[in-house]
Motif scaffolding. Structure first.
Motif, mmCIF file in Angstrom:
data_model
loop_
_atom_site.group_PDB
_atom_site.id
_atom_site.type_symbol
_atom_site.label_atom_id
_atom_site.label_comp_id
_atom_site.label_asym_id
_atom_site.label_seq_id
_atom_site.Cartn_x
_atom_site.Cartn_y
_atom_site.Cartn_z
ATOM 1 N N ASN A 66 5.039 6.435 -0.890
ATOM 2 C CA ASN A 66 5.582 6.581 -2.235
ATOM 3 C C ASN A 66 4.506 6.844 -3.292
ATOM 4 O O ASN A 66 4.717 6.582 -4.465
ATOM 5 C CB ASN A 66 6.407 5.353 -2.614
ATOM 6 C CG ASN A 66 5.603 4.081 -2.643
ATOM 7 O OD1 ASN A 66 4.489 4.036 -2.132
ATOM 8 N ND2 ASN A 66 6.158 3.047 -3.214
ATOM 9 N N CYS A 67 3.391 7.375 -2.872
ATOM 10 C CA CYS A 67 2.327 7.768 -3.808
ATOM 11 C C CYS A 67 2.829 8.984 -4.606
ATOM 12 O O CYS A 67 3.476 9.872 -4.033
ATOM 13 C CB CYS A 67 1.070 8.124 -3.022
ATOM 14 S SG CYS A 67 -0.369 8.455 -4.032
ATOM 15 N N HIS A 71 -4.134 10.929 6.450
ATOM 16 C CA HIS A 71 -2.958 10.441 7.166
ATOM 17 C C HIS A 71 -1.959 9.919 6.145
ATOM 18 O O HIS A 71 -2.302 9.107 5.297
ATOM 19 C CB HIS A 71 -3.327 9.321 8.135
ATOM 20 C CG HIS A 71 -2.145 8.739 8.834
ATOM 21 N ND1 HIS A 71 -1.452 9.430 9.797
ATOM 22 C CD2 HIS A 71 -1.516 7.556 8.696
ATOM 23 C CE1 HIS A 71 -0.447 8.669 10.229
ATOM 24 N NE2 HIS A 71 -0.478 7.538 9.564
ATOM 25 N N HIS A 72 -0.733 10.430 6.226
ATOM 26 C CA HIS A 72 0.325 9.957 5.334
ATOM 27 C C HIS A 72 0.989 8.756 5.993
ATOM 28 O O HIS A 72 1.694 8.903 6.987
ATOM 29 C CB HIS A 72 1.332 11.071 5.059
ATOM 30 C CG HIS A 72 0.716 12.233 4.351
ATOM 31 N ND1 HIS A 72 0.435 12.223 3.013
ATOM 32 C CD2 HIS A 72 0.287 13.431 4.804
ATOM 33 C CE1 HIS A 72 -0.111 13.362 2.667
ATOM 34 N NE2 HIS A 72 -0.226 14.111 3.748
ATOM 35 N N PHE A 73 0.730 7.586 5.438
ATOM 36 C CA PHE A 73 1.259 6.336 5.972
ATOM 37 C C PHE A 73 2.772 6.342 5.810
ATOM 38 O O PHE A 73 3.297 6.714 4.756
ATOM 39 C CB PHE A 73 0.642 5.159 5.217
ATOM 40 C CG PHE A 73 0.858 3.826 5.858
ATOM 41 C CD1 PHE A 73 0.181 3.483 7.007
ATOM 42 C CD2 PHE A 73 1.737 2.912 5.307
ATOM 43 C CE1 PHE A 73 0.362 2.257 7.607
ATOM 44 C CE2 PHE A 73 1.927 1.682 5.888
ATOM 45 C CZ PHE A 73 1.247 1.356 7.036
ATOM 46 N N ALA A 74 3.493 5.935 6.845
ATOM 47 C CA ALA A 74 4.953 6.026 6.847
ATOM 48 C C ALA A 74 5.608 5.057 5.861
ATOM 49 O O ALA A 74 6.661 5.344 5.318
ATOM 50 C CB ALA A 74 5.486 5.777 8.255
ATOM 51 N N GLY A 75 4.975 3.927 5.612
ATOM 52 C CA GLY A 75 5.565 2.924 4.726
ATOM 53 C C GLY A 75 5.212 3.137 3.269
ATOM 54 O O GLY A 75 4.527 4.082 2.897
ATOM 55 N N SER A 76 5.686 2.233 2.450
ATOM 56 C CA SER A 76 5.415 2.298 1.019
ATOM 57 C C SER A 76 4.054 1.681 0.710
ATOM 58 O O SER A 76 3.334 1.239 1.616
ATOM 59 C CB SER A 76 6.505 1.555 0.250
ATOM 60 O OG SER A 76 6.438 0.179 0.542
ATOM 61 N N ILE A 81 3.572 -1.093 -0.713
ATOM 62 C CA ILE A 81 3.651 -2.524 -0.393
ATOM 63 C C ILE A 81 3.318 -2.727 1.087
ATOM 64 O O ILE A 81 2.560 -3.632 1.446
ATOM 65 C CB ILE A 81 5.049 -3.076 -0.727
ATOM 66 C CG1 ILE A 81 5.287 -2.952 -2.238
ATOM 67 C CG2 ILE A 81 5.195 -4.519 -0.272
ATOM 68 C CD1 ILE A 81 6.701 -3.259 -2.668
ATOM 69 N N ASP A 82 3.865 -1.862 1.944
ATOM 70 C CA ASP A 82 3.589 -1.954 3.384
ATOM 71 C C ASP A 82 2.110 -1.692 3.691
ATOM 72 O O ASP A 82 1.535 -2.357 4.554
ATOM 73 C CB ASP A 82 4.451 -0.952 4.158
ATOM 74 C CG ASP A 82 5.935 -1.237 4.016
ATOM 75 O OD1 ASP A 82 6.294 -2.414 3.801
ATOM 76 O OD2 ASP A 82 6.723 -0.279 4.119
ATOM 77 N N LEU A 83 1.517 -0.730 2.992
ATOM 78 C CA LEU A 83 0.096 -0.447 3.210
ATOM 79 C C LEU A 83 -0.770 -1.606 2.733
ATOM 80 O O LEU A 83 -1.769 -1.941 3.359
ATOM 81 C CB LEU A 83 -0.311 0.850 2.502
ATOM 82 C CG LEU A 83 -1.731 1.360 2.747
ATOM 83 C CD1 LEU A 83 -1.986 1.580 4.232
ATOM 84 C CD2 LEU A 83 -1.972 2.641 1.983
ATOM 85 N N GLY A 84 -0.365 -2.258 1.661
ATOM 86 C CA GLY A 84 -1.086 -3.437 1.182
ATOM 87 C C GLY A 84 -1.022 -4.580 2.173
ATOM 88 O O GLY A 84 -2.017 -5.260 2.438
ATOM 89 N N ILE A 85 0.154 -4.788 2.759
ATOM 90 C CA ILE A 85 0.322 -5.845 3.762
ATOM 91 C C ILE A 85 -0.481 -5.510 5.015
ATOM 92 O O ILE A 85 -1.141 -6.370 5.593
ATOM 93 C CB ILE A 85 1.816 -6.047 4.085
ATOM 94 C CG1 ILE A 85 2.516 -6.657 2.875
ATOM 95 C CG2 ILE A 85 2.005 -6.929 5.316
ATOM 96 C CD1 ILE A 85 4.022 -6.674 2.994
ATOM 97 N N VAL A 136 -1.126 -1.199 -2.358
ATOM 98 C CA VAL A 136 -2.244 -0.278 -2.135
ATOM 99 C C VAL A 136 -1.657 1.109 -1.920
ATOM 100 O O VAL A 136 -0.973 1.344 -0.933
ATOM 101 C CB VAL A 136 -3.080 -0.710 -0.906
ATOM 102 C CG1 VAL A 136 -4.152 0.311 -0.597
ATOM 103 C CG2 VAL A 136 -3.680 -2.080 -1.114
ATOM 104 N N SER A 137 -1.922 2.029 -2.848
ATOM 105 C CA SER A 137 -1.368 3.372 -2.691
ATOM 106 C C SER A 137 -2.268 4.260 -1.847
ATOM 107 O O SER A 137 -1.786 5.094 -1.094
ATOM 108 C CB SER A 137 -1.122 4.022 -4.051
ATOM 109 O OG SER A 137 -2.341 4.220 -4.723
ATOM 110 N N THR A 138 -3.574 4.080 -1.970
ATOM 111 C CA THR A 138 -4.514 4.863 -1.162
ATOM 112 C C THR A 138 -5.604 3.956 -0.601
ATOM 113 O O THR A 138 -5.960 2.948 -1.200
ATOM 114 C CB THR A 138 -5.189 5.974 -1.989
ATOM 115 O OG1 THR A 138 -5.926 5.382 -3.034
ATOM 116 C CG2 THR A 138 -4.181 6.947 -2.532
ATOM 117 N N MET A 139 -6.101 4.365 0.538
ATOM 118 C CA MET A 139 -7.140 3.591 1.208
ATOM 119 C C MET A 139 -8.029 4.570 1.954
ATOM 120 O O MET A 139 -7.533 5.493 2.591
ATOM 121 C CB MET A 139 -6.475 2.623 2.174
ATOM 122 C CG MET A 139 -7.400 1.812 2.979
ATOM 123 S SD MET A 139 -6.426 0.720 4.000
ATOM 124 C CE MET A 139 -7.712 -0.277 4.648
#
Length: 109
Positions: A48-49, A69-74, A76-80, A88-91
């Motif tokens: 959701n970025c 890599h486009h993370f499948a989750g939102s 919030i999921d990337l932060g977890i 976390v929107s980007t890492m």
């Protein structure tokens, strides 16, 4: 659909290993800074970025020849998944450590 969930769990497990043994930064500004210096090996972008931010990161990644890599989750999921208590929107991963996440994530994605 089961394959996509399995892939997401696989990325999450490898991301946990990167958190423990490698080097990474979270956040948009620090990711851009790392891309400009050329240290980044992999960028993870939450699902959701915002599109403008996503396209800017992809452009910088193309210039620095690193994988996105486009993370499948939102976010919030990337932060977890990254072990943080915030979104976390980007890492970006600068050193994968003991993880083989760079081999798992294909450049075509």
């Amino acid at each position: 659909m089961g394959k996509k969930k399995n892939t997401t769990e696989n990325i999450t497990a490898k991301l946990t290993l990167v958190i423990k043994s490698g080097k990474y930064t979270t956040g948009y500004k620090s990711t851009l800074k790392s891309l400009r210096t050329g240290r980044t090996k992999l960028i993870l972008i939450a699902g959701n970025c915002p599109p403008l931010r996503k396209s800017e990161l992809e452009y910088y990644a193309m210039l620095s020849k690193c994988t996105v890599h486009h993370f499948a989750g939102s976010n919030i999921d990337l932060g977890i998944a990254s072990g943080k208590q915030y979104r976390v929107s980007t890492m970006c991963i600068t050193d994968p450590g003991d993880s083989d996440i760079l081999k798992t994530v294909s450049p075509e994605e």
